[in-house]
Design an enzyme around this catalytic site. Structure first.
Site, PDB file in Angstrom:
ATOM      1  CB  SER A 157      -0.933  -0.058   1.216  1.00 36.93           C
ATOM      2  OG  SER A 157      -1.971   0.851   1.106  1.00 36.93           O
ATOM      3  CG  ASP A 324      -6.441  -3.982  -3.130  1.00 37.85           C
ATOM      4  OD1 ASP A 324      -7.243  -3.085  -2.832  1.00 37.85           O
ATOM      5  OD2 ASP A 324      -5.210  -3.888  -2.943  1.00 37.85           O
ATOM      6  CG  HIS A 357      -5.736  -2.377   0.440  1.00 40.27           C
ATOM      7  ND1 HIS A 357      -4.841  -2.371  -0.610  1.00 40.27           N
ATOM      8  CD2 HIS A 357      -5.210  -1.537   1.386  1.00 40.27           C
ATOM      9  CE1 HIS A 357      -3.823  -1.560  -0.320  1.00 40.27           C
ATOM     10  NE2 HIS A 357      -4.025  -1.053   0.882  1.00 40.27           N
TER      11      HIS A 357
END
Lengths: 382, 196
Positions: A157, A324, A357
């Site tokens: 991320s 995600d 995610h």
């Protein structure tokens, strides 16, 4: 804590603090006269200092990535699934460095630290941070630890964005770059979610334009709401359906005996929100979401990610997760395609995972296998 | 290593850049890297192959050729390899065109459906051929575009693709003469080096 958990992990770890008195020039034009970084290390630095790995944390992460702070700790560090003996980032081989980024709220200098000029907490006057600023502060920490070149810089991320920034900011000081569930820049939808999260915090009457510490208040409702919004974007529709469905925690939907129902997902989100707001700083949350918003790897390269990666000299591993939707596989493929066009060595895998995610934090077998397989090459072929 | 891959090694120059479409477990690229200092990258969709290739230190990108190869720039590789995969792609003609857009040269290997055994099975038994070399039954085969040596060469001619060299793998090593002389009848695997 069960003793088995302790033996499967790196064990008890102790954070350290590094103080830097040389001013750090920031992307925003201001500078930090001095600052502290809190960090942890796992494993042993080898003689030629070639086995060092930097782990960069995401939006709400911190320096405590693996192991336990005490035998009473219930939960290990946030990436204990991936860092430890025999794990993908194998602490029997690597010397792992994990720090809390500048602007954080877990011990590194940030909005809740004291501004030396005023003697009061920085609050919202703390300078905005860019990924580049973090990378430069991480570079100084590397110097302090005697690490000239990272065997790998790794992050998921927002952490993956730092890893990419490393590859073009200090191309000769990173051999491998591992980018997980990230993107070259945020989409309008990403920006929108971050803005709602910030608005939630800023509209809390106890926010006081960011100077809540001066008023001995905490905008915990706003921060909890911000976290709830974020949390929805970290999970997939399927993951929420599987975990909660339409299950009720209390009340009833039966006609005639209707009592105010509370869905499980409501209670879960409230719990996540309130737990988070008790352990995180609102100004830091705003700062971190802005750092995400401002990140755009290619901006200074004519908006051409190929030109940006043209600066890089390292090899890349990129991974994404099928469900995600915050940083979808398409965003990762943009990274991969730019790397291919720039002629950089790159491997890419799209992991089937239901968890959205958040999958990058979970021990999904194929993810662990590929991560481990790639890490075995780190330090071997160079 | 698979026979067709040992055959094509000699066509790949030392130090060149190679894109291997359907790279499997990366053994071929690993050999090229070790013996010819080749810088290679593989494309693969099989999950276990991808992990195996990464474990060998081979760069592999999870990508389905049927979705196109637009992400690879023009003339960015010296050689693009498509080994025993032509028959499994949705648009073989487009993949061939893409190979020669991306690479200076292409190397293609495919099972020759014109082999006498296939003809015999179809001609006499009236059944789709199943052999140790083509082990799938018609309804579960990944091979959706079978062709013969003649078919392939006709396609190349039609598309303006030049055949630089042809090689064959015969049924046994004892009959290379037969398969070289009459490839459409005796080659089990046809092997081509092509360019535009």
């Amino acid at each position: 804590m069960e003793s088995s958990k302790l033996t499967q992990s790196i064990g008890i770890v102790t954070p350290q603090v590094a103080r830097f008195d040389e001013p750090l020039a920031l992307t925003c034009g201001r500078e930090l006269p001095s600052y502290e970084l809190i960090y942890e290390t796992y494993g042993t630095l080898n003689n030629d200092h070639s086995n060092a790995v930097l782990v960069c944390h995401a939006l709400s992460g911190n320096h405590h990535a693996a192991g336990f702070h005490s035998a009473e700790d219930r939960k290990p560090g946030w990436w204990d699934e991936c860092i430890g003996p025999g794990k993908p980032i194998d602490t029997n081989r690597f010397f792992v460095v994990s720090l809390n980024n500048l602007g954080g709220c877990h011990g590194s200098t940030g909005p809740s630290s004291t501004n030396p000029e005023t003697g009061k907490p920085w609050g919202s006057d703390f300078p905005p941070m860019r990924t580049r600023d973090w990378v430069h502060s991480q570079y100084r920490l590397a110097q302090r630890l005697g690490i000239d070149c990272w065997a790998a810089v790794i992050g998921g991320s927002l952490g993956g964005m730092q890893a990419m920034r490393w590859s073009i900011e200090f191309p000769d000081r990173i051999k491998h770059c591992i980018v997980i569930a990230a993107a070259l820049k945020l989409s309008a939808q990403n920006l929108a979610f971050n803005e709602v999260a910030r608005q939630a915090i800023e509209s809390d009457p106890e926010f006081f334009s960011g100077s809540y510490q001066d008023h001995a208040k905490v905008p915990s409702r706003g921060l909890a709401l911000a976290r709830m919004i974020g949390h929805i974007t970290y999970l997939s529709d399927d993951a929420m359906a599987n975990k909660f469905g339409r299950d009720l925690r209390s009340g009833s939907l039966v006609p005639g005996e209707e009592t105010t129902p509370e869905f499980q997902v409501q209670s879960y989100l409230r719990h996540q929100g309130s737990r988070f707001s008790g352990s995180f700083d609102a100004n830091t949350y705003i700062l971190m979401t802005r750092a995400l918003d401002y990140f755009d790897l290619a901006q200074e390269h004519g908006n051409d990610p190929v030109a940006a990666f043209g600066q890089a000299q390292c090899s890349f591993l990129v991974m994404s997760f099928s469900t995600d939707w915050r940083f979808s596989p398409e965003r990762s493929r943009e990274i991969v395609n730019a790397l291919i066009e720039a002629g950089r060595p790159v491997s890419y895998a799209e992991i089937d995972a239901n968890e959205g995610h958040d999958a990058f934090l979970l021990p999904i077998p194929r993810y662990m296998d590929i991560f481990s397989a790639y890490m075995r090459r780190v330090g071997e072929l160079d | 290593m698979r026979t067709d891959l040992t055959h094509i090694q000699r066509w790949i120059a030392s130090g060149s850049r190679v894109l291997d479409l359907g790279c499997g477990d990366g053994e071929f690229l690993e050999t090229l890297r070790a013996q010819r200092r080749v810088r290679g990258i593989g494309l693969e969709i099989d999950q276990s192959y991808i992990t195996a290739a990464i474990a060998r230190g081979i760069d592999v990108v999870e990508q389905d050729m049927d979705g196109g190869l637009h992400n690879f720039p023009d003339q960015s590789y010296d050689t693009v390899v498509l080994a025993l995969a032509l028959q499994a792609v949705r648009h073989p003609d487009q993949v061939l065109a893409e190979m020669l857009r991306i690479g200076r040269e292409g190397i293609v290997t495919f099972p020759n459906f014109g082999h006498w055994r296939s003809r015999l099975m179809l001609g006499l038994k009236g059944r789709m051929p199943v052999s140790s070399f083509m082990p799938h039954t018609w309804y579960n085969t990944p091979n959706i575009h079978y062709c013969t040596v003649k078919d392939f060469e006709a396609l190349c001619q039609q598309k303006g693709i030049r055949i630089l060299e042809r090689d064959v793998v015969g049924n046994t090593n004892r009959t290379p003469m037969l398969s070289n002389r009459w490839p459409n009848l005796f080659a089990t695997t046809a092997i081509y080096r092509i360019t535009l």
